[in-house]
Design an enzyme around this catalytic site. Structure first.
Site, PDB file in Angstrom:
ATOM      1  N   THR A   1      40.035 -78.276  74.919  1.00  0.00           N
ATOM      2  CA  THR A   1      39.841 -76.644  74.947  1.00  0.00           C
ATOM      3  C   THR A   1      40.386 -76.188  76.234  1.00  0.00           C
ATOM      4  OG1 THR A   1      38.412 -77.353  73.438  1.00  0.00           O
ATOM      5  CG2 THR A   1      38.520 -74.862  74.034  1.00  0.00           C
ATOM      6  N   VAL A   2      39.723 -76.487  77.438  1.00  0.00           N
ATOM      7  CA  VAL A   2      40.010 -75.648  78.618  1.00  0.00           C
ATOM      8  C   VAL A   2      41.519 -76.182  79.256  1.00  0.00           C
ATOM      9  CG1 VAL A   2      39.245 -75.267  80.952  1.00  0.00           C
ATOM     10  CG2 VAL A   2      37.591 -75.617  79.137  1.00  0.00           C
TER      11      VAL A   2
ATOM     12  N   GLY B   1      31.902 -69.203  83.211  1.00  0.00           N
ATOM     13  CA  GLY B   1      33.292 -69.353  82.141  1.00  0.00           C
ATOM     14  C   GLY B   1      34.322 -68.267  82.663  1.00  0.00           C
TER      15      GLY B   1
ATOM     16  N   LYS C   1      24.215 -74.999  86.621  1.00  0.00           N
ATOM     17  CA  LYS C   1      24.926 -73.833  87.366  1.00  0.00           C
ATOM     18  C   LYS C   1      24.237 -72.978  88.485  1.00  0.00           C
ATOM     19  CE  LYS C   1      27.531 -73.102  82.853  1.00  0.00           C
ATOM     20  NZ  LYS C   1      27.287 -72.869  81.188  1.00  0.00           N
TER      21      LYS C   1
HETATM   22  N1  HSE Z   1      27.631 -74.978  76.826  1.00  0.00           N
HETATM   23  C1  HSE Z   1      28.119 -73.895  77.725  1.00  0.00           C
HETATM   24  C2  HSE Z   1      27.217 -72.734  77.105  1.00  0.00           C
HETATM   25  C3  HSE Z   1      29.123 -73.458  77.929  1.00  0.00           C
HETATM   26  O1  HSE Z   1      26.571 -72.737  75.977  1.00  0.00           O
HETATM   27  O2  HSE Z   1      27.118 -71.628  77.901  1.00  0.00           O
HETATM   28  C4  HSE Z   1      29.975 -74.310  78.968  1.00  0.00           C
HETATM   29  O3  HSE Z   1      29.604 -73.970  80.433  1.00  0.00           O
END
Ligand code: HSE
Length: 445
Positions: free
Chosen positions: A12-13, A131, A202
């Site tokens: 996808t990315v 994102g 993150k």
């Molecule tokens: N799985 C992540 C989310 C997206 O639900 O935000 C990718 O970092």
């Protein structure tokens, strides 16, 4: 002279990124300088949204990272071990790296950045957090003169989607999760998202950049949203809060250890993060002298993530252009053969080396929300208050509005308290004959 990309992964990315890079009209003119030179895929036979000549596609990913013609390796394949290995091989081969891989950076940032510094290449990771939201470069560049006190984020779209629906529909976690899986908003195995692991990766990355230090991922306290019930969401609502999965990196004062954690949190409805709904992400930065600044936007998706990946690629293209131009001038002037000078832009590199000291969760100072099921008899609230008082826990509010069968439901919100003291009070409360159970325990922002 153009810049040649070797792209690892066309999921996808990867597909979103090549589509963006090839659709140059009306975008940054630096895109003209980019050549998608090699693309590594798992299978050559799969039908694809973007067709490439056969000589561009390969299943031999190692041949990309060692190809002398490749300038930048774009790692968008995901996974951990193979991606880590390829990133390191690419660095050793002198390639600059763009990666969207938060799991690799949060676990192996130490070895990757050390290697990159030794070799003199950049490792860029804008797409690893938030994102499409620009947050890594703003922290490294636009905000780096600030002392950052706190980074507080909603950095996982899946859990924010689930909590938003639980709140608006009054539904249970299990029902919303099942529906989110059917609609493609949650993975078939939702563990990484709902147990807070994705958010922990993150916040480890954000904490590291904001505080100029390395973070040991194992020091990041992590609690997911499985135990958040619709009853708690309804109580929170009555008390003026919404429940969000927050990722927090915070210092209570300058030069004291940092608290880095992920947990469901009661957020006052007036707080800027309270209104962030659905799959969106937002990150609130608090610093000196800037005060509060909040970044909001799509935390996932092909286009959004491609925007972040491509911004890193453009930063590198610009840096390479400048470096090549100054190399040429220097060597013409000195009449020497051209070689690669190490002219790294310090605002694009990762310079820190030391690990941050992290506050153990027992030492965390925060407000708490707790829900008790008790016998409905005189003196129970008094006994609860006495136990809390015995451990120095001051209560902000106590409400008893509901019953579950024969049992009274009592909800308590504390003032700021050391987590260890709060837990000791709960241990004593659990010994009270009138207490049936303590179904919920949540922190309050
Ligand atoms: N799985 C992540 C989310 C997206 O639900 O935000 C990718 O970092």
């Amino acid at each position: 002279m153009g810049v040649k990309l070797g792209i690892l992964g066309l999921g996808t990315v990867g597909t979103g990124t090549v589509q963006l890079l090839l659709d140059k009209d009306g975008r940054d003119p630096l895109l003209q300088e980019i050549e998608i030179y090699r693309v590594g895929v798992r299978s050559l036979d799969k039908p694809r949204a973007v067709e490439f000549p056969l000589e561009v596609l390969t299943t031999d990913l190692e041949s990309i990272v060692t190809d002398p013609a490749v300038d930048i390796v774009v790692e968008v394949m995901g996974g951990v071990d193979k991606a880590r290995d390829l990133i390191k091989k690419a660095i050793l081969a002198g390639k600059h790296i763009v990666t969207a891989n938060k799991a690799v950076i949060a676990r192996y940032g130490d070895e990757i950045f050390t290697l990159a510094q030794q070799v003199g290449v950049y490792v860029m990771l804008e797409a690893a957090v938030g994102g499409g939201i620009p947050i890594i470069q703003p922290l490294k560049q636009s905000l780096s003169v600030n002392r950052i006190h706190a980074v507080t984020g909603i950095v996982n779209g899946t859990t924010n989607y689930i909590l938003t629906r639980m709140q608006t529909e009054g539904s249970s976690f299990d029902d919303v999760l099942a529906d989110a899986q059917n609609l493609g908003y949650a993975e078939a195995d939702p563990t990484t998202d709902v147990d807070g692991l994705d958010a922990a990766d993150k916040i480890a990355i954000l904490a590291s950049i904001a505080n100029d230090c390395r973070i040991n991922l194992e020091d990041v306290y992590c609690e997911g949203i499985r135990q958040v019930s619709k009853t708690d969401i309804a109580y929170a609502e009555k008390l003026g809060f919404v429940i969000k999965l927050l990722a927090i990196a915070k210092r209570s004062a300058p030069n004291v250890p940092l608290s880095v954690r992920v947990h469901p949190t009661l957020v006052p409805k007036t707080h800027p993060l309270a209104s962030i709904s659905g799959v969106n992400n937002a990150i609130l930065i608090e610093g000196d002298p800037i005060g509060q600044v909040m970044f909001f936007g799509p935390g996932a998706g092909a286009g959004a993530t491609a925007s972040a990946v491509s911004s890193d690629i453009l930063n590198l293209v610009a840096a390479l252009k400048t470096e090549r131009a100054s190399n040429q001038e220097f060597h013409q002037f000195k009449n020497e053969p051209q070689s690669q000078a190490n002219l790294q832009n310090p605002l694009l590199t990762c310079r820190h080396k030391d690990y941050c000291q992290i506050v153990p969760v027992a030492e965390l100072v925060t407000r708490f929300y707790a829900r008790f099921l008790t016998k409905d008899q005189p003196g129970v609230i008094g006994k609860l208050g006495t136990c809390f008082g015995n451990h120095g826990v001051s209560l902000e509010s106590v409400v008893q509005t509901g019953f579950q069968g024969e049992l009274a439901e009592i909800v308590v919100v504390t003032h700021d308290v050391r987590e260890g003291d709060f837990r000791s009070a709960l241990t004593e409360i659990n010994t009270l004959e009138a207490i049936d159970s303590i179904p919920s325990l949540l922190r309050v922002l």
